[in-house]
Motif scaffolding. Structure first.
Motif, PDB file in Angstrom:
ATOM      1  N   PRO A 145       7.661  18.447  12.177  1.00 44.90           N
ATOM      2  CA  PRO A 145       6.275  18.037  11.899  1.00 44.90           C
ATOM      3  C   PRO A 145       6.138  17.369  10.532  1.00 44.90           C
ATOM      4  CG  PRO A 145       6.359  20.263  12.804  1.00 44.90           C
ATOM      5  CD  PRO A 145       7.770  19.890  12.500  1.00 44.90           C
ATOM      6  N   HIS A 146       5.421  16.241  10.510  1.00 47.11           N
ATOM      7  CA  HIS A 146       5.200  15.494   9.272  1.00 47.11           C
ATOM      8  C   HIS A 146       3.976  14.596   9.454  1.00 47.11           C
ATOM      9  CE1 HIS A 146       7.616  12.844  11.837  1.00 47.11           C
ATOM     10  NE2 HIS A 146       7.057  11.841  11.201  1.00 47.11           N
ATOM     11  N   ILE A 147       3.566  13.933   8.407  1.00 50.30           N
ATOM     12  CA  ILE A 147       2.403  13.057   8.507  1.00 50.30           C
ATOM     13  C   ILE A 147       2.727  11.872   9.414  1.00 50.30           C
ATOM     14  CG2 ILE A 147       2.949  11.665   6.461  1.00 50.30           C
ATOM     15  CD1 ILE A 147      -0.108  11.793   5.821  1.00 50.30           C
ATOM     16  N   GLN A 148       1.804  11.553  10.311  1.00 47.79           N
ATOM     17  CA  GLN A 148       2.014  10.484  11.289  1.00 47.79           C
ATOM     18  C   GLN A 148       1.201   9.246  10.925  1.00 47.79           C
ATOM     19  OE1 GLN A 148       4.134  10.973  13.981  1.00 47.79           O
ATOM     20  NE2 GLN A 148       4.602  13.032  13.266  1.00 47.79           N
ATOM     21  N   ASP A 149       1.373   8.196  11.723  1.00 44.72           N
ATOM     22  CA  ASP A 149       0.695   6.945  11.405  1.00 44.72           C
ATOM     23  C   ASP A 149      -0.823   7.025  11.533  1.00 44.72           C
ATOM     24  OD1 ASP A 149       0.545   7.096  14.159  1.00 44.72           O
ATOM     25  OD2 ASP A 149       1.654   5.256  14.543  1.00 44.72           O
ATOM     26  N   CYS A 150      -1.330   8.073  12.153  1.00 44.00           N
ATOM     27  CA  CYS A 150      -2.782   8.238  12.227  1.00 44.00           C
ATOM     28  C   CYS A 150      -3.382   8.583  10.866  1.00 44.00           C
ATOM     29  CB  CYS A 150      -3.146   9.333  13.230  1.00 44.00           C
ATOM     30  SG  CYS A 150      -2.393  10.956  12.884  1.00 44.00           S
ATOM     31  N   CYS A 151      -2.567   9.124   9.965  1.00 39.90           N
ATOM     32  CA  CYS A 151      -3.070   9.643   8.685  1.00 39.90           C
ATOM     33  C   CYS A 151      -2.346   9.097   7.457  1.00 39.90           C
ATOM     34  CB  CYS A 151      -2.952  11.166   8.657  1.00 39.90           C
ATOM     35  SG  CYS A 151      -3.964  12.021   9.898  1.00 39.90           S
ATOM     36  N   PHE A 152      -1.160   8.487   7.631  1.00 38.74           N
ATOM     37  CA  PHE A 152      -0.401   8.047   6.469  1.00 38.74           C
ATOM     38  C   PHE A 152      -0.881   6.668   6.026  1.00 38.74           C
ATOM     39  CE2 PHE A 152       3.848   6.617   4.592  1.00 38.74           C
ATOM     40  CZ  PHE A 152       3.474   7.067   3.324  1.00 38.74           C
ATOM     41  N   GLU A 153      -1.974   6.678   5.261  1.00 38.99           N
ATOM     42  CA  GLU A 153      -2.548   5.443   4.743  1.00 38.99           C
ATOM     43  C   GLU A 153      -1.873   5.077   3.427  1.00 38.99           C
ATOM     44  OE1 GLU A 153      -6.868   3.567   3.309  1.00 38.99           O
ATOM     45  OE2 GLU A 153      -6.740   5.628   4.062  1.00 38.99           O
ATOM     46  N   LYS A 155      -1.377   1.716   0.283  1.00 39.03           N
ATOM     47  CA  LYS A 155      -2.019   0.566  -0.348  1.00 39.03           C
ATOM     48  C   LYS A 155      -1.062  -0.625  -0.367  1.00 39.03           C
ATOM     49  CE  LYS A 155      -5.691   2.987  -1.216  1.00 39.03           C
ATOM     50  NZ  LYS A 155      -6.918   2.782  -0.404  1.00 39.03           N
ATOM     51  N   ASP A 156      -1.581  -1.753  -0.804  1.00 33.41           N
ATOM     52  CA  ASP A 156      -0.791  -2.986  -0.815  1.00 33.41           C
ATOM     53  C   ASP A 156       0.456  -2.868  -1.672  1.00 33.41           C
ATOM     54  OD1 ASP A 156      -2.402  -4.534   0.895  1.00 33.41           O
ATOM     55  OD2 ASP A 156      -3.807  -4.950  -0.718  1.00 33.41           O
ATOM     56  N   ASP A 157       0.413  -2.045  -2.730  1.00 36.78           N
ATOM     57  CA  ASP A 157       1.577  -1.940  -3.624  1.00 36.78           C
ATOM     58  C   ASP A 157       2.722  -1.158  -3.002  1.00 36.78           C
ATOM     59  OD1 ASP A 157       0.091   0.422  -3.707  1.00 36.78           O
ATOM     60  OD2 ASP A 157       0.696   0.897  -5.753  1.00 36.78           O
ATOM     61  N   VAL A 158       2.483  -0.451  -1.901  1.00 35.06           N
ATOM     62  CA  VAL A 158       3.500   0.366  -1.242  1.00 35.06           C
ATOM     63  C   VAL A 158       3.953  -0.247   0.076  1.00 35.06           C
ATOM     64  CG1 VAL A 158       3.932   2.613  -0.148  1.00 35.06           C
ATOM     65  CG2 VAL A 158       2.752   2.510  -2.340  1.00 35.06           C
ATOM     66  N   VAL A 159       3.066  -0.912   0.785  1.00 33.51           N
ATOM     67  CA  VAL A 159       3.350  -1.324   2.156  1.00 33.51           C
ATOM     68  C   VAL A 159       4.546  -2.269   2.246  1.00 33.51           C
ATOM     69  CG1 VAL A 159       1.793  -3.339   2.174  1.00 33.51           C
ATOM     70  CG2 VAL A 159       2.270  -2.093   4.303  1.00 33.51           C
ATOM     71  N   LEU A 163       9.116  -1.864   7.057  1.00 33.50           N
ATOM     72  CA  LEU A 163       9.264  -2.930   8.036  1.00 33.50           C
ATOM     73  C   LEU A 163       7.894  -3.322   8.605  1.00 33.50           C
ATOM     74  CD1 LEU A 163      12.300  -1.419   9.982  1.00 33.50           C
ATOM     75  CD2 LEU A 163      12.372  -3.380   8.421  1.00 33.50           C
ATOM     76  N   PRO A 164       7.656  -4.588   8.847  1.00 29.42           N
ATOM     77  CA  PRO A 164       6.377  -5.000   9.446  1.00 29.42           C
ATOM     78  C   PRO A 164       6.079  -4.268  10.755  1.00 29.42           C
ATOM     79  CG  PRO A 164       7.557  -6.914   8.631  1.00 29.42           C
ATOM     80  CD  PRO A 164       8.501  -5.740   8.505  1.00 29.42           C
ATOM     81  N   SER A 165       7.142  -3.953  11.518  1.00 28.04           N
ATOM     82  CA  SER A 165       6.946  -3.273  12.801  1.00 28.04           C
ATOM     83  C   SER A 165       6.457  -1.836  12.645  1.00 28.04           C
ATOM     84  CB  SER A 165       8.250  -3.270  13.602  1.00 28.04           C
ATOM     85  OG  SER A 165       9.296  -2.649  12.864  1.00 28.04           O
ATOM     86  N   SER A 166       6.563  -1.276  11.428  1.00 28.02           N
ATOM     87  CA  SER A 166       6.115   0.101  11.177  1.00 28.02           C
ATOM     88  C   SER A 166       4.721   0.153  10.566  1.00 28.02           C
ATOM     89  CB  SER A 166       7.093   0.815  10.237  1.00 28.02           C
ATOM     90  OG  SER A 166       8.396   0.822  10.761  1.00 28.02           O
ATOM     91  N   ASP A 171      -9.310  -1.417  10.720  1.00 33.28           N
ATOM     92  CA  ASP A 171     -10.541  -1.120   9.985  1.00 33.28           C
ATOM     93  C   ASP A 171     -10.376  -1.342   8.486  1.00 33.28           C
ATOM     94  OD1 ASP A 171     -11.717  -0.329  12.416  1.00 33.28           O
ATOM     95  OD2 ASP A 171     -10.977   1.719  12.186  1.00 33.28           O
ATOM     96  N   GLY A 172      -9.624  -2.383   8.118  1.00 32.28           N
ATOM     97  CA  GLY A 172      -9.438  -2.696   6.713  1.00 32.28           C
ATOM     98  C   GLY A 172      -8.490  -1.771   5.979  1.00 32.28           C
ATOM     99  N   LYS A 173      -7.789  -0.902   6.706  1.00 31.89           N
ATOM    100  CA  LYS A 173      -6.862   0.047   6.097  1.00 31.89           C
ATOM    101  C   LYS A 173      -5.438  -0.232   6.578  1.00 31.89           C
ATOM    102  CE  LYS A 173     -10.353   3.716   5.737  1.00 31.89           C
ATOM    103  NZ  LYS A 173     -10.697   5.120   6.113  1.00 31.89           N
ATOM    104  N   ILE A 174      -4.470   0.292   5.820  1.00 38.27           N
ATOM    105  CA  ILE A 174      -3.061   0.094   6.158  1.00 38.27           C
ATOM    106  C   ILE A 174      -2.410   1.455   6.382  1.00 38.27           C
ATOM    107  CG2 ILE A 174      -0.886  -0.956   5.449  1.00 38.27           C
ATOM    108  CD1 ILE A 174      -2.485  -2.548   3.360  1.00 38.27           C
ATOM    109  N   PHE A 175      -1.749   1.609   7.521  1.00 42.05           N
ATOM    110  CA  PHE A 175      -1.062   2.849   7.853  1.00 42.05           C
ATOM    111  C   PHE A 175       0.405   2.544   8.157  1.00 42.05           C
ATOM    112  CE2 PHE A 175      -5.495   3.299   8.904  1.00 42.05           C
ATOM    113  CZ  PHE A 175      -5.830   4.576   8.456  1.00 42.05           C
ATOM    114  N   VAL A 176       1.267   3.545   7.927  1.00 36.47           N
ATOM    115  CA  VAL A 176       2.695   3.377   8.155  1.00 36.47           C
ATOM    116  C   VAL A 176       3.205   4.454   9.103  1.00 36.47           C
ATOM    117  CG1 VAL A 176       4.981   3.518   7.073  1.00 36.47           C
ATOM    118  CG2 VAL A 176       3.166   2.186   5.990  1.00 36.47           C
ATOM    119  N   ASP A 177       4.086   4.052  10.006  1.00 35.62           N
ATOM    120  CA  ASP A 177       4.726   4.952  10.967  1.00 35.62           C
ATOM    121  C   ASP A 177       6.121   5.294  10.453  1.00 35.62           C
ATOM    122  OD1 ASP A 177       5.875   6.239  13.112  1.00 35.62           O
ATOM    123  OD2 ASP A 177       5.231   4.771  14.609  1.00 35.62           O
ATOM    124  N   LEU A 178       6.255   6.453   9.796  1.00 36.47           N
ATOM    125  CA  LEU A 178       7.549   6.865   9.264  1.00 36.47           C
ATOM    126  C   LEU A 178       8.552   7.143  10.380  1.00 36.47           C
ATOM    127  CD1 LEU A 178       6.455   9.255   6.362  1.00 36.47           C
ATOM    128  CD2 LEU A 178       7.363   6.930   6.163  1.00 36.47           C
TER     129      LEU A 178
END
Length: 230
Positions: A145-153, A155-159, A163-166, A171-178
């Motif tokens: 269990p870990h943070i999923q793409d539904c909650c792992f928001e 910012k631009d300095d991290v994204v 990978l673009p595919s992740s 809604d103007g926010k950026i999320f990542v799928d670890l």
């Protein structure tokens, strides 16, 4: 009922493993850790710990001397790789990825604390490579269990680290799928898709089940563990 989320494949091979739910209490309390070890029938004296630093250092436990050194020193690291029998190890997480890896004969068992920095540093891929170097075949992996793409928001300095595919933009926010990032790394090392299990338990979303630093900003943590019997 208190929950421990384990990989059944690894259990069937004789390796005790699992990630605790929050109903066991914070695993930063040693008494709570020992209660878990008692439940799963593991001697606490066999369990190793280190100081997690969100990096990619792997501690190998191959000999009795390795075990004693790790037992008597609080090493700075984020992953264990175990070949020595009768040896266990723990990590603590509160959104980061508990990453398990092993070969088909469980001669080698690994457990890593992979935060987003560890994933970006390709710690899962490094672990897979090390297992292969030790002769491991039919390698399997499991993400606890870990943070999923539904909650792992992010910012631009991290994204840009991912990978673009992740990356998911909505809604103007950026999320990542670890999970997706880890899968790509493992596939690159030759693991088969069917041997990579990534259950969809989100620590941040499931407040009743898990602690989450992103959600609560506390130091409470869950624990993942392995114990290699033979």
């Amino acid at each position: 009922m208190k929950n421990i989320f384990a990989d059944e494949r690894l259990l069937s091979l004789g390796v005790v493993n699992g990630t605790t739910g929050r109903d066991f209490g914070s695993m930063r309390v040693f008494e709570n850790q020992n209660a878990v070890f008692a439940k799963v029938g593991v001697n606490p004296a066999a369990m190793l710990r280190f100081h997690q630093v969100h990096g990619d250092r792997v501690v190998e436990i191959n000999t009795d001397a390795d075990f004693e050194n790790a037992k008597n020193s609080l090493l700075n690291a984020d992953a264990w790789l175990i070949t020595r029998p009768a040896t266990g190890a723990v990590i603590l997480t509160a959104d980061c990825v508990p990453f398990y890896i092993w070969d088909g004969e469980v001669k080698v068992v690994g457990l890593a604390h992979a935060g987003w920095r560890g994933v970006v540093a390709k710690l899962p891929q490094k672990m897979a490579r090390l297992v292969k170097e030790k002769g491991g075949k039919d390698i399997c992996a499991f993400l606890g269990p870990h943070i999923q793409d539904c909650c792992f928001e992010v910012k631009d300095d991290v994204v840009g680290n991912f990978l673009p595919s992740s990356v998911i933009r909505k809604d103007g926010k950026i999320f990542v799928d670890l999970r997706a990032e880890v899968r790509v790394q493992l596939l690159a090392e030759g693991l088969q898709q069917e041997n990579i299990h990534t259950p969809c338990f989100c620590t941040c979303h499931n407040k009743d089940m898990f602690f989450s630093y992103r959600r609560d900003h506390t130091k409470d943590a869950i624990m993942s563990f392995v114990y290699k019997i033979n």
